[in-house]
Design a protein around this motif. Structure first.
Motif, mmCIF file in Angstrom:
data_model
loop_
_atom_site.group_PDB
_atom_site.id
_atom_site.type_symbol
_atom_site.label_atom_id
_atom_site.label_comp_id
_atom_site.label_asym_id
_atom_site.label_seq_id
_atom_site.Cartn_x
_atom_site.Cartn_y
_atom_site.Cartn_z
ATOM 1 N N THR A 1 -8.944 -3.679 -11.520
ATOM 2 C CA THR A 1 -9.043 -3.165 -10.167
ATOM 3 C C THR A 1 -10.395 -2.472 -9.939
ATOM 4 O O THR A 1 -11.120 -2.157 -10.897
ATOM 5 C CB THR A 1 -7.926 -2.156 -9.865
ATOM 6 O OG1 THR A 1 -8.159 -0.964 -10.639
ATOM 7 C CG2 THR A 1 -6.550 -2.733 -10.206
ATOM 8 N N LYS B 1 4.144 -7.187 -3.864
ATOM 9 C CA LYS B 1 3.909 -5.750 -3.755
ATOM 10 C C LYS B 1 3.450 -5.388 -2.340
ATOM 11 O O LYS B 1 2.318 -4.938 -2.129
ATOM 12 C CB LYS B 1 2.867 -5.299 -4.786
ATOM 13 C CG LYS B 1 3.327 -5.480 -6.224
ATOM 14 C CD LYS B 1 2.269 -5.011 -7.204
ATOM 15 C CE LYS B 1 2.733 -5.178 -8.650
ATOM 16 N NZ LYS B 1 1.672 -4.763 -9.613
ATOM 17 N N GLU C 1 1.468 -2.313 -1.396
ATOM 18 C CA GLU C 1 0.049 -2.269 -1.735
ATOM 19 C C GLU C 1 -0.793 -3.149 -0.811
ATOM 20 O O GLU C 1 -2.019 -3.027 -0.795
ATOM 21 C CB GLU C 1 -0.170 -2.721 -3.187
ATOM 22 C CG GLU C 1 0.423 -1.787 -4.222
ATOM 23 C CD GLU C 1 0.129 -2.239 -5.651
ATOM 24 O OE1 GLU C 1 -0.582 -3.257 -5.829
ATOM 25 O OE2 GLU C 1 0.614 -1.579 -6.585
ATOM 26 N N THR C 2 -0.157 -4.048 -0.081
ATOM 27 C CA THR C 2 -0.928 -5.022 0.702
ATOM 28 C C THR C 2 -0.816 -4.820 2.211
ATOM 29 O O THR C 2 -1.433 -5.547 2.978
ATOM 30 C CB THR C 2 -0.475 -6.461 0.367
ATOM 31 O OG1 THR C 2 0.915 -6.628 0.674
ATOM 32 C CG2 THR C 2 -0.680 -6.772 -1.103
ATOM 33 N N SER D 1 -7.570 -2.836 -5.246
ATOM 34 C CA SER D 1 -7.926 -4.243 -5.041
ATOM 35 C C SER D 1 -8.644 -4.804 -6.265
ATOM 36 O O SER D 1 -9.160 -4.068 -7.113
ATOM 37 C CB SER D 1 -8.830 -4.394 -3.812
ATOM 38 O OG SER D 1 -8.176 -4.009 -2.631
ATOM 39 N N GLN E 1 -5.388 -8.697 -3.994
ATOM 40 C CA GLN E 1 -4.612 -8.127 -5.083
ATOM 41 C C GLN E 1 -5.189 -8.517 -6.453
ATOM 42 O O GLN E 1 -5.663 -9.644 -6.643
ATOM 43 C CB GLN E 1 -3.163 -8.600 -4.997
ATOM 44 C CG GLN E 1 -2.327 -7.855 -3.960
ATOM 45 C CD GLN E 1 -2.099 -6.409 -4.325
ATOM 46 O OE1 GLN E 1 -2.890 -5.534 -3.954
ATOM 47 N NE2 GLN E 1 -1.035 -6.122 -5.048
#
Length: 531
Positions: free
Chosen positions: A150, A324, A327-328, A178, A452
């Protein structure tokens, strides 16, 4: 142009830009008949994530905005040069867009704003020595070494407090979690923009929203050739021939009445699948109603997962992208006003007339909120007495600084209240709200899915190994050196797919390697030390 393809059929799963582009290339370069090209879309409208809708009475909505770039969108400009403008006789969409952009250049004067409402000086990227060293190391690291790493894994705390991070993050919608692989691709591909990220001078804007400026002209062009559009029809499965190759034999669909249809695919026919849609499961609210968060069972993921399981290792792995949603996701909003009171106040405050300022980011906002004021009208139906703007927040679960609730739970009115207070327009709040027609919030659970962290192999090839008639065209395929979340990626994938499956002796426009040019590198180095 080959004449041997005139009896072949092509089936596009999904009605976004990639499918429309693929249809154009089949017609112009592949020798297909329009009536033999079938675009199957679950929604009642084409365009995928290139959207724009609404009315003066109920308000307008853009879920998001796709910035263009004159220098680096090689295949997008090829496509748009082939499509006639709907507004101006005898010119192409490309010429129309570039003429508009050159007449309305971007030069942001209020790129970052602090909590006190001050426009911040942003020529200084605010890097320290360690930040620069990490950037240089990333620039020269083999991307094959970056699986599942990430941005936060790579950089230290200080990096995430710099002007550069606030601007780069909000321009492209990065999160700290990301993929550093994608971040590296962006740093190389957009190195030309690094030295002007503070003004966003490299941004190319369309005359209207992308649905009206890009999608509609392509649709009208395809209509002339009698391309078959099947809307409100959902593809639920692709059946393969029982062998080691990847050969689609049937396309299974459910129509608007809920009935299953089976489309037989001949061996010489082609199938193009948009494997993954970043606006799956989006939901709109209104002035008094929050948008709903509905992450369950995104349809493009379900279909991708189903066919990937049939050919393990060759059709990619959707799990890192679509499992997820917390997170997105992010939350956008589009206010529509009667008159121009709000836009005039923003113009006076920012120093930018509508259409010249690009993003304004409130860097201390708990939601990491940004807004854009496009040139007006942004919709053809607006008229002279209606204005709009667009905004989004990258941290929708955070509690607002003025509206003390999570962004994800806010109505359109509450989003506008938060914006008014960040701009310190409180004395005008009553007048602004009096002029509101609507503020439409939009929740998008998978809008950042393409960023991601994942392994390189999780993205399939455009034409997978062993495929005889299937290509994948989306933001989730692997295209060397190019960067996702762009119009260019969709068009490049479609063009590559058509030329490869048909074995055409034609070249896809290559990625321009600006990151290897000494003058661009010198500017980038200077920018990293600029104060």
């Amino acid at each position: 142009m080959s004449t041997n393809n005139s009896e072949k059929h092509a089936y596009f799963v999904g009605g976004g830009l990639a499918s429309l582009a693929g249809a154009v290339y089949l017609l112009e370069d592949g020798g297909f008949k329009g009536e033999n090209i079938h675009i199957i879309e679950a929604l009642p409208i084409l365009g995928g994530s290139n959207d724009g809708a609404g009315s003066k009475e109920k308000g307008f909505i853009c879920r998001g905005g796709r910035m263009l770039n004159e220098e680096t969108y090689e295949n997008f400009w090829d496509l748009s040069s082939r499509i006639p403008s709907l507004e101006v006789p005898n010119i192409s969409v490309k010429d129309e867009i570039l003429a508009f952009d050159h007449a309305n250049p971007t030069n942001a004067q209020a790129r970052l704003i602090d909590k006190d409402g001050n426009r911040l000086p942003v020529t200084d990227m605010q890097f320290d020595t360690k930040d620069r060293m990490k950037m240089v190391k990333l620039f020269f690291t083999d991307e094959d070494e970056l699986d599942n790493v990430t941005i936060r894994d790579w950089f230290d705390d200080h990096f995430f407090t710099t002007n550069f991070w606030y601007m780069w993050q909000t321009t492209f919608a990065w999160q700290e979690w990301s993929s550093i692989f994608e971040f590296q691709r962006y740093m190389k591909r957009m190195l030309l923009e690094f030295s002007r990220i503070n003004t966003l001078e490299g941004v190319t804007r369309t005359p209207y929203n992308q649905y009206e400026s890009v999608i509609l002209p392509i649709k009208k062009y395809l209509d002339k050739y009698n391309v078959d559009f099947s809307l409100r029809k959902t593809v639920t499965d692709l059946h393969f021939k029982d062998n080691d190759n990847i050969t689609v034999s049937e396309v299974e669909c459910v129509n608007a009445e809920g009935n299953t249809e089976i489309i037989a695919v001949n061996e010489d026919d082609l199938v193009f699948f948009t494997n993954g849609c970043i606006t799956d499961n989006s939901n709109n609210g209104d002035y008094k109603t929050p948008a709903r968060y509905l992450p369950g069972n995104p349809p493009s993921f379900a279909l991708w997962r189903k066919i990937a399981d049939k050919k393990p290792g060759r059709l990619g792995n959707p799990d890192p992208f679509f499992t997820k949603p917390d997170e997105t996701k992010w939350y956008s909003f589009t206010p529509t006003f009667k008159g121009n009171k709000m836009l005039k106040l923003i113009e006076e405050y920012s120093g930018n007339k509508p259409g010249s300022g690009a993003l304004m980011t409130f860097k201390d906002s708990s939601w990491r909120m940004s807004i854009v004021v496009a040139a007006q009208p942004h919709f053809k139906a607006q008229g002279d007495d209606t204005t709009i703007l667009w905004g989004y927040g990258l941290y929708p679960d955070a509690i607002g600084d003025f509206v003390k609730k999570p962004m994800i739970d806010c109505t359109g009115e509450e989003l506008l209240t938060e914006l008014i207070h960040h701009l310190h327009f409180e004395q005008h709040e009553a007048d602004i709200k009096e002029s509101v027609i609507n503020v439409i919030p939009c929740m998008m659970p998978y809008i950042d899915a393409l960023f991601q962290p994942r392994a390189k192999a999780d993205r399939p090839a455009v034409v997978p190994e062993g495929s005889t008639n299937l290509a994948l065209i989306s933001q989730f395929v692997e295209i060397p050196e190019d960067m996702v979340f762009t119009e260019e990626y969709s068009v490049r994938a479609a063009r590559w797919a058509v030329y490869t499956l048909l074995g055409l002796d034609k070249k896809v426009a290559p990625v321009t390697e600006y990151w290897k040019r000494p003058d661009v590198l010198a500017k980038a180095i200077h920018t990293s030390y600029r104060s």
